[in-house]
Design a protein around this motif. Structure first.
Motif, mmCIF file in Angstrom:
data_model
loop_
_atom_site.group_PDB
_atom_site.id
_atom_site.type_symbol
_atom_site.label_atom_id
_atom_site.label_comp_id
_atom_site.label_asym_id
_atom_site.label_seq_id
_atom_site.Cartn_x
_atom_site.Cartn_y
_atom_site.Cartn_z
ATOM 1 N N ILE A 229 0.833 -1.197 0.000
ATOM 2 C CA ILE A 229 0.000 0.000 0.000
ATOM 3 C C ILE A 229 0.872 1.252 0.000
ATOM 4 O O ILE A 229 0.705 2.152 -0.824
ATOM 5 C CB ILE A 229 -0.941 0.018 1.219
ATOM 6 C CG1 ILE A 229 -1.782 -1.262 1.279
ATOM 7 C CG2 ILE A 229 -1.853 1.252 1.186
ATOM 8 C CD1 ILE A 229 -2.491 -1.479 2.598
ATOM 9 N N VAL A 230 1.815 1.322 0.945
ATOM 10 C CA VAL A 230 2.683 2.494 1.077
ATOM 11 C C VAL A 230 4.086 2.031 1.449
ATOM 12 O O VAL A 230 4.248 1.100 2.244
ATOM 13 C CB VAL A 230 2.187 3.465 2.182
ATOM 14 C CG1 VAL A 230 3.136 4.647 2.335
ATOM 15 C CG2 VAL A 230 0.785 3.970 1.869
ATOM 16 N N GLN A 231 5.082 2.695 0.880
ATOM 17 C CA GLN A 231 6.470 2.497 1.289
ATOM 18 C C GLN A 231 7.134 3.859 1.452
ATOM 19 O O GLN A 231 6.804 4.814 0.742
ATOM 20 C CB GLN A 231 7.252 1.677 0.258
ATOM 21 C CG GLN A 231 6.824 0.224 0.175
ATOM 22 C CD GLN A 231 7.714 -0.578 -0.759
ATOM 23 O OE1 GLN A 231 7.822 -0.257 -1.938
ATOM 24 N NE2 GLN A 231 8.328 -1.615 -0.246
ATOM 25 N N ARG A 232 8.071 3.925 2.386
ATOM 26 C CA ARG A 232 8.821 5.169 2.591
ATOM 27 C C ARG A 232 10.227 4.817 3.050
ATOM 28 O O ARG A 232 10.430 3.817 3.738
ATOM 29 C CB ARG A 232 8.129 6.055 3.613
ATOM 30 C CG ARG A 232 8.687 7.466 3.715
ATOM 31 C CD ARG A 232 7.820 8.344 4.590
ATOM 32 N NE ARG A 232 6.477 8.496 4.030
ATOM 33 C CZ ARG A 232 5.509 9.195 4.618
ATOM 34 N NH1 ARG A 232 5.726 9.782 5.789
ATOM 35 N NH2 ARG A 232 4.317 9.296 4.056
ATOM 36 N N THR A 233 11.194 5.642 2.669
ATOM 37 C CA THR A 233 12.582 5.390 3.053
ATOM 38 C C THR A 233 13.191 6.613 3.719
ATOM 39 O O THR A 233 12.667 7.730 3.624
ATOM 40 C CB THR A 233 13.442 5.023 1.828
ATOM 41 O OG1 THR A 233 13.448 6.122 0.909
ATOM 42 C CG2 THR A 233 12.929 3.765 1.148
ATOM 43 N N LYS A 234 14.327 6.373 4.386
ATOM 44 C CA LYS A 234 15.101 7.442 5.013
ATOM 45 C C LYS A 234 16.575 7.177 4.764
ATOM 46 O O LYS A 234 17.044 6.047 4.932
ATOM 47 C CB LYS A 234 14.836 7.484 6.520
ATOM 48 C CG LYS A 234 15.704 8.475 7.298
ATOM 49 C CD LYS A 234 15.409 8.406 8.782
ATOM 50 C CE LYS A 234 16.371 9.281 9.582
ATOM 51 N NZ LYS A 234 16.205 10.712 9.249
ATOM 52 N N SER A 235 17.295 8.202 4.358
ATOM 53 C CA SER A 235 18.735 8.055 4.129
ATOM 54 C C SER A 235 19.472 7.979 5.458
ATOM 55 O O SER A 235 19.164 8.708 6.406
ATOM 56 C CB SER A 235 19.264 9.238 3.308
ATOM 57 O OG SER A 235 18.686 9.269 2.028
ATOM 58 N N ILE A 236 20.438 7.076 5.526
ATOM 59 C CA ILE A 236 21.281 6.948 6.715
ATOM 60 C C ILE A 236 22.734 6.870 6.277
ATOM 61 O O ILE A 236 23.041 6.880 5.088
ATOM 62 C CB ILE A 236 20.912 5.691 7.539
ATOM 63 C CG1 ILE A 236 21.078 4.430 6.672
ATOM 64 C CG2 ILE A 236 19.484 5.796 8.071
ATOM 65 C CD1 ILE A 236 20.945 3.145 7.452
ATOM 66 N N GLU A 251 9.976 5.908 13.573
ATOM 67 C CA GLU A 251 9.348 7.114 13.051
ATOM 68 C C GLU A 251 8.767 6.865 11.660
ATOM 69 O O GLU A 251 7.661 7.323 11.335
ATOM 70 C CB GLU A 251 10.365 8.263 13.011
ATOM 71 C CG GLU A 251 10.810 8.761 14.374
ATOM 72 C CD GLU A 251 9.635 9.273 15.202
ATOM 73 O OE1 GLU A 251 8.824 10.063 14.665
ATOM 74 O OE2 GLU A 251 9.517 8.883 16.372
ATOM 75 N N ILE A 252 9.510 6.135 10.842
ATOM 76 C CA ILE A 252 9.025 5.825 9.495
ATOM 77 C C ILE A 252 7.822 4.887 9.575
ATOM 78 O O ILE A 252 6.834 5.046 8.856
ATOM 79 C CB ILE A 252 10.136 5.182 8.643
ATOM 80 C CG1 ILE A 252 11.341 6.113 8.543
ATOM 81 C CG2 ILE A 252 9.629 4.856 7.248
ATOM 82 C CD1 ILE A 252 12.544 5.480 7.857
ATOM 83 N N GLU A 253 7.912 3.889 10.450
ATOM 84 C CA GLU A 253 6.837 2.897 10.564
ATOM 85 C C GLU A 253 5.494 3.551 10.866
ATOM 86 O O GLU A 253 4.500 3.272 10.191
ATOM 87 C CB GLU A 253 7.176 1.892 11.670
ATOM 88 C CG GLU A 253 8.278 0.926 11.319
ATOM 89 C CD GLU A 253 8.739 0.119 12.515
ATOM 90 O OE1 GLU A 253 9.827 -0.453 12.432
ATOM 91 O OE2 GLU A 253 8.009 0.077 13.531
ATOM 92 N N LYS A 254 5.456 4.419 11.869
ATOM 93 C CA LYS A 254 4.163 4.995 12.241
ATOM 94 C C LYS A 254 3.658 5.960 11.169
ATOM 95 O O LYS A 254 2.445 6.047 10.941
ATOM 96 C CB LYS A 254 4.222 5.649 13.612
ATOM 97 C CG LYS A 254 5.134 6.844 13.757
ATOM 98 C CD LYS A 254 5.151 7.301 15.214
ATOM 99 C CE LYS A 254 5.978 8.558 15.407
ATOM 100 N NZ LYS A 254 6.036 8.971 16.830
#
Length: 280
Positions: A229-236, A251-254
């Motif tokens: 349904i939805v995906q989001r990423t964060k650079s590390i 934080e990304i999960e919620k």
């Protein structure tokens, strides 16, 4: 949407569909405000979401008129329930549940949380602060069939539109998934299909990844491989150890789970095999 009509259509693709649908809508004195469509050309499938101003004199008449002008076996939904009912399943982690309950409290969820069910009592006191029923169903000293039957007995009376697995750390059996087909929504703490299963952040750290993410998806019998349904990423970067990854990941999960719930409650998600069509 008190003075609006929402129409969802899924059917075989054909020439002239949009024109035919627009004519039917106009015939019923409705004005199209937004129209979003998608055609899967490979499988010749047509998906449409229309919001119209106005309310038809007869919803059944509009639906029948649309079906008449569409290919055989077309699926037409008009004004699906706007206030969806949710049951939330949890284990011990609070971050996703907390986000859902706060949104529920301030009436920004566009859904009603009917109950929270946990296989530990860890989140019982917190849930009850929001005057929401909490049911404790222990998995300990039980076989999977018994546990899942008890779980189902708690869920069924609420007749939920969706069952949200907000960090519910139990693998569900095929029979349970089939019982609640297309209703189970999971949040997975990685950017699928990478690092499925347990300890994805430890897996990611060992691999030295430069992005982490989260995925909200429908639950199927294939572990963590249901329609996304939805995906989001964060650079590390290299400075993130496992605890830092976990904090960033939560934080990304919620955020991802909240976005997925919003899309579902606004009827913007249509299932298409092992994929979804999402009208943002």
């Amino acid at each position: 949407m008190n003075n609006q009509t929402l129409i969802l259509i899924h059917c075989q693709d054909a020439v002239g569909l949009v024109a035919n649908i627009a004519q039917v809508v106009a015939k019923h004195q409705l004005n199209i405000v937004t129209m979003r469509e998608f055609v899967d050309e490979e499988n010749r499938k047509f998906f449409l979401r229309i919001v119209c101003s106005g309310v038809p004199a007869e919803v059944a008449g509009l639906q029948q008129d649309l079906v008449t002008h569409l290919p055989p076996q077309a699926i037409v939904a008009i004004n699906p329930s706007r206030q969806k009912k949710l049951v939330v399943l949890v284990t011990k982690e609070h971050h996703c549940l907390a986000d859902i309950l706060v949104r529920h409290f301030f009436q920004t969820l566009n859904a009603n949380v009917e109950a929270v069910i946990g296989n530990y009592e860890t989140l019982k006191e917190f849930t009850e602060k929001f005057d929401i029923p909490y049911h404790f169903v222990s998995h300990e000293n039980k076989d999977k069939e018994t546990f899942e039957q008890e779980l189902a007995e708690k869920i069924i009376p609420y007749q939920p539109d969706y069952i949200v697995l907000a960090k519910f750390m139990r693998i569900l059996s095929p029979s349970f998934v089939a019982r609640f087909q297309n209703k189970l929504i999971n949040i997975h703490h990685s950017f699928l299909p990478a690092f499925i299963g347990a300890n994805p952040y430890r897996q990611a750290h060992k691999r030295g990844v430069k992005i982490i993410g989260a995925t909200a998806h429908f639950v199927t019998n294939d572990l963590d491989e249901g329609p996304i349904i939805v995906q989001r990423t964060k650079s590390i970067n290299h400075s993130y150890d496992v605890p830092n990854l976990v904090v960033a990941g939560k934080e990304i999960e919620k955020a991802v789970l909240s976005h997925a719930i919003q899309l579902l409650t606004e009827d913007r998600v249509m299932l298409h095999g092992n994929k979804t069509v999402v009208f943002e």
